[in-house]
Design a protein around this motif. Structure first.
Motif, PDB file in Angstrom:
ATOM      1  N   LYS A   1       3.001   7.342  54.251  1.00 39.56           N
ATOM      2  CA  LYS A   1       2.520   5.937  54.229  1.00 39.56           C
ATOM      3  C   LYS A   1       1.316   5.953  53.133  1.00 39.56           C
ATOM      4  CE  LYS A   1       0.733   4.146  58.032  1.00 39.56           C
ATOM      5  NZ  LYS A   1       0.575   4.528  59.332  1.00 39.56           N
ATOM      6  N   LEU A   2       0.520   7.013  53.127  1.00 34.28           N
ATOM      7  CA  LEU A   2      -0.581   7.036  52.307  1.00 34.28           C
ATOM      8  C   LEU A   2      -0.165   6.875  50.861  1.00 34.28           C
ATOM      9  CD1 LEU A   2      -3.008   9.588  53.496  1.00 34.28           C
ATOM     10  CD2 LEU A   2      -3.178   7.241  53.814  1.00 34.28           C
ATOM     11  N   GLY A   3       1.112   7.425  50.581  1.00 36.95           N
ATOM     12  CA  GLY A   3       1.614   7.155  48.991  1.00 36.95           C
ATOM     13  C   GLY A   3       1.032   8.001  48.138  1.00 36.95           C
ATOM     14  N   GLY A   4       1.507   7.731  46.921  1.00 36.82           N
ATOM     15  CA  GLY A   4       1.095   8.427  45.621  1.00 36.82           C
ATOM     16  C   GLY A   4       1.145   9.704  45.974  1.00 36.82           C
ATOM     17  N   THR A   5      -0.199  10.475  45.008  1.00 39.58           N
ATOM     18  CA  THR A   5      -0.246  11.946  45.008  1.00 39.58           C
ATOM     19  C   THR A   5      -0.395  12.529  46.376  1.00 39.58           C
ATOM     20  OG1 THR A   5      -1.186  11.295  42.891  1.00 39.58           O
ATOM     21  CG2 THR A   5      -1.213  13.476  43.313  1.00 39.58           C
ATOM     22  N   THR A   6      -1.184  11.907  47.112  1.00 43.27           N
ATOM     23  CA  THR A   6      -1.188  12.406  48.575  1.00 43.27           C
ATOM     24  C   THR A   6       0.004  12.697  49.049  1.00 43.27           C
ATOM     25  OG1 THR A   6      -3.157  11.059  48.558  1.00 43.27           O
ATOM     26  CG2 THR A   6      -2.409  11.924  50.664  1.00 43.27           C
ATOM     27  N   ALA A   7       1.111  11.704  49.007  1.00 44.37           N
ATOM     28  CA  ALA A   7       2.180  11.928  49.896  1.00 44.37           C
ATOM     29  C   ALA A   7       3.039  13.147  49.230  1.00 44.37           C
ATOM     30  CB  ALA A   7       3.068  10.609  49.637  1.00 44.37           C
ATOM     31  N   GLU A   8       2.885  13.084  47.571  1.00 41.03           N
ATOM     32  CA  GLU A   8       3.820  14.017  47.039  1.00 41.03           C
ATOM     33  C   GLU A   8       3.299  15.604  47.648  1.00 41.03           C
ATOM     34  OE1 GLU A   8       4.566  14.994  42.332  1.00 41.03           O
ATOM     35  OE2 GLU A   8       2.839  14.396  42.974  1.00 41.03           O
ATOM     36  N   TRP A   9       1.997  15.654  47.361  1.00 43.51           N
ATOM     37  CA  TRP A   9       1.404  17.013  47.623  1.00 43.51           C
ATOM     38  C   TRP A   9       1.386  17.349  48.980  1.00 43.51           C
ATOM     39  CZ3 TRP A   9      -2.054  20.175  50.001  1.00 43.51           C
ATOM     40  CH2 TRP A   9      -2.182  21.394  49.766  1.00 43.51           C
ATOM     41  N   MET A  10       1.048  16.294  49.966  1.00 50.06           N
ATOM     42  CA  MET A  10       0.897  16.885  51.315  1.00 50.06           C
ATOM     43  C   MET A  10       2.397  17.066  51.888  1.00 50.06           C
ATOM     44  SD  MET A  10      -2.023  16.986  52.517  1.00 50.06           S
ATOM     45  CE  MET A  10      -1.266  17.251  54.291  1.00 50.06           C
ATOM     46  N   THR A  11       3.439  16.324  51.490  1.00 51.87           N
ATOM     47  CA  THR A  11       4.812  16.662  51.893  1.00 51.87           C
ATOM     48  C   THR A  11       5.118  17.910  51.581  1.00 51.87           C
ATOM     49  OG1 THR A  11       5.268  14.144  51.405  1.00 51.87           O
ATOM     50  CG2 THR A  11       7.243  15.608  51.774  1.00 51.87           C
ATOM     51  N   ASP A  12       5.039  18.533  50.347  1.00 54.62           N
ATOM     52  CA  ASP A  12       5.216  19.710  49.711  1.00 54.62           C
ATOM     53  C   ASP A  12       4.634  20.676  50.792  1.00 54.62           C
ATOM     54  OD1 ASP A  12       6.436  21.261  48.027  1.00 54.62           O
ATOM     55  OD2 ASP A  12       4.415  21.522  47.022  1.00 54.62           O
ATOM     56  N   MET A  13       3.442  20.667  51.182  1.00 53.47           N
ATOM     57  CA  MET A  13       2.573  21.495  52.000  1.00 53.47           C
ATOM     58  C   MET A  13       3.037  21.641  53.411  1.00 53.47           C
ATOM     59  SD  MET A  13       0.400  23.573  51.515  1.00 53.47           S
ATOM     60  CE  MET A  13      -0.891  24.691  52.307  1.00 53.47           C
ATOM     61  N   LEU A  14       3.449  20.142  53.868  1.00 55.33           N
ATOM     62  CA  LEU A  14       3.703  20.176  55.379  1.00 55.33           C
ATOM     63  C   LEU A  14       5.144  20.939  55.532  1.00 55.33           C
ATOM     64  CD1 LEU A  14       2.162  16.640  56.510  1.00 55.33           C
ATOM     65  CD2 LEU A  14       1.880  18.936  57.129  1.00 55.33           C
ATOM     66  N   THR A  15       5.975  20.616  54.545  1.00 56.02           N
ATOM     67  CA  THR A  15       7.211  21.131  54.358  1.00 56.02           C
ATOM     68  C   THR A  15       7.092  22.552  54.540  1.00 56.02           C
ATOM     69  OG1 THR A  15       8.215  19.476  52.725  1.00 56.02           O
ATOM     70  CG2 THR A  15       9.256  21.386  52.869  1.00 56.02           C
TER      71      THR A  15
END
Lengths: 351, 212
Positions: free
Chosen positions: A199-213
């Motif tokens: 929901k936050l979107g942008g780079t946050t979403a990209e990087w955090m999705t990677d990390m949480l994955t």
């Protein structure tokens, strides 16, 4: 909007992002670890840490220094820094930082409930809890006899309440149930946190999705390995896997059916991202696997520093600090027990 | 690319743009007749009688307003990072003021061009039919175009310098050898605004309200 965080990010979070990068520069480097490894006693370690960013944090401690004191003081430093950032943060960073503490809360709940089961003193247990995972009614956790009570009496007011919806059962708490509760909670937590980051979107979403994955997959793999040879059925196991991560859903099908290391390895070989991890599995030893996961976590955390204007650095900083505390604990234990030969095995170098 | 991939706003923007484009072509093709969909001849009347003082006023205000917006935006992007980074590395503060000064320079360009444009604006009497002479109109348009050029060039230049300056502060705090290298990039970013200023000055150079 992707790529345009640069315009607006700093209005609220620029100061804290720069601050957390400042904290990051205080992390111990490979050189510091080399110095620490040369130490002959815990007092030497205290002396060496005095020259780093830790400063005189052990100054007021009485002289026969304990490993637990060092770890406690290091954790306290982390907590102080984290609390400072949490106080300065505005939305949505404040919520993001709160999310980071939920993992600790789950661990604390499990710690206290398990401890109570073994009739340990609540005050002792509270001392062992991670300070980041404290919430108001945590002392009363000990009174609960089953999960329904646990939820109704204590956790309904805590931030963890929404995660409990999947594991409210009237069964009495025992070792097995507590482990299942921990994993159900983590599953709900990962899914919720992932959604929040999207929901936050942008780079946050990209990087955090990677990390949480990665974190979710790590939990999936660990769960598989730990539940081998227990009474947990294949379907139950599958229900505990988080519905995020690279392994979801095909890999998890395979893992649910795995009964030994070779099968787990065979599933992981389909995921080239985890090459560093499954290459360590050949030896079949869990400690090595843990270290591989820690190394991978640190590697990914450092990657977050290459990007600017995103929240991932806060998460990465927490991961790296935690790793540093684990490193210091290992070094201190080795020095105290005179196991110098093994001292380099347990250190995950951050920089 | 489906609607789900680009999002609803981008999708509707595309739809509106394509419809306007079709209408535009339709209007151009039969513009000579009075019953065309868009009567270009009439639309021209709207612009033909725009007061050149309105245009020059807009030009001056855009030159200064957008430049200051860009500069202020850049300074807050740089400034907040600089303050945060200086908590753990106080040595960077005086060096990184350079980044703030680069942003400030953008506002100064705007002030200079705005003064230049304002002095070009002279009082002339309108013609008998209420219209202005060709020279006055040309001057009005020139000042407007000049102001818009300078304003928008400086707006994005200020943001650009601000973002690079913020990264500069962060990297200088970690490794002081990086400061000079990033400063070079910042200088290039800062030069972008100058391009706008040059074109703006040339645009307005021949603007004369009075017929000579």
């Amino acid at each position: 909007m992707y790529g345009f965080e640069a315009l607006t990010f700093n209005a609220k979070d620029g100061y804290l992002e720069a601050l957390v990068r400042g904290y990051r520069s205080g992390l111990l480097t490979a050189g510091d670890y080399n110095n620490l490894c040369q130490c002959d006693s815990l007092d030497d370690i205290k002396l060496h840490l005095g020259t780093t960013d830790y400063g005189n944090f052990l100054q007021n401690e009485p002289s026969p220094l304990q490993v637990s004191t060092i770890v406690e003081k290091c954790t306290q430093k982390l907590v102080e820094e984290f609390r400072h950032m949490r106080c300065q943060a505005s939305e949505p960073l404040a919520t993001f930082l709160d999310y980071l503490t939920y993992g600790y809360m789950i661990d604390n709940v499990v710690l206290i409930v398990t401890g109570t089961l073994h009739e340990r003193d609540v005050q002792d247990l509270l001392q062992k809890c991670h300070p980041l995972g404290m919430f108001d009614s945590i002392e009363t956790l000990a009174v609960a006899q089953n999960m329904r009570e646990l939820y109704r009496l204590v956790l309904v007011d805590s931030p963890l309440a929404p995660y409990f919806s999947d594991c409210i059962r009237s069964e009495d708490l025992d070792e097995m149930n507590i482990e299942i509760m921990r994993n159900t909670l983590y599953k709900a937590y990962f899914e919720d946190f992932c959604q929040f980051c999207q929901k936050l979107g942008g780079t946050t979403a990209e990087w955090m999705t990677d990390m949480l994955t990665f974190q979710a997959d790590r939990r999936t793999i660990n769960l598989t390995i730990n539940s081998m040879g227990t009474e947990l059925t294949r379907d139950d196991r599958k229900k505990l896997y988080p519905a995020v991560g690279l392994l979801y859903p095909q890999g998890q099908q395979g893992l649910a059916a795995s009964e030994d290391y070779d099968q787990v390895r065979a599933v992981l070989e389909n995921y080239s991202q985890y090459q560093t991890i499954y290459s360590k599995m050949g030896f079949g030893e869990t400690p090595l696997l843990d270290k591989a996961f820690y190394e991978e976590e640190v590697r990914r955390s450092i990657g977050s520093l290459d990007l600017q204007f995103h929240y991932g650095v806060f998460y990465a900083y927490l991961c790296m600090r935690e790793q540093e505390i684990r490193n210091l604990m290992w070094v201190s234990e080795c020095v105290q027990q005179d196991q110098k030969a093994r001292i380099y095995d347990g250190i995950v170098y951050i920089f | 690319m489906g609607i789900t991939e680009v999002g609803p706003i981008a999708f509707y923007t595309w739809v509106i743009c394509s419809i306007s484009f079709v209408l535009f072509l339709y209007g151009v093709n039969i513009s000579s007749t009075s019953d065309s969909f868009i009567d270009w001849g009439y639309l021209y009347q709207l612009f033909a009688f725009v007061d050149p003082y309105l245009l020059s006023g807009l030009g001056v205000s855009m030159a200064i307003g957008l430049s200051v917006l860009g500069a202020a935006w850049g300074i807050f992007i740089t400034g907040s990072s600089l303050i945060g980074a200086a908590v753990k590395a106080p040595r960077i503060t005086s060096k990184n003021l350079v980044s703030v000064i680069f942003c400030e320079a953008v506002a100064i360009y705007g002030v200079v061009v705005a003064i230049l444009l304002a002095t070009k604006t002279e009082t002339v009497n309108s013609l008998e039919n209420g219209d202005y002479s060709a020279s006055s109109k040309a001057a009005g348009y020139a000042i407007f175009a000049s102001g818009a050029t300078v304003g928008f060039a400086n707006l994005v230049c200020g943001v650009c310098v601000g973002v690079v300056g913020s990264s500069c502060a962060l990297s200088d705090a970690q490794n002081s050898a990086l400061f000079v290298k990033i400063l070079v990039i910042e200088i290039f970013g800062s030069a972008l605004g100058l391009f706008g200023v040059i074109i703006g000055v040339i645009l307005s150079a021949h603007a004369r309200f009075k017929d000579e």
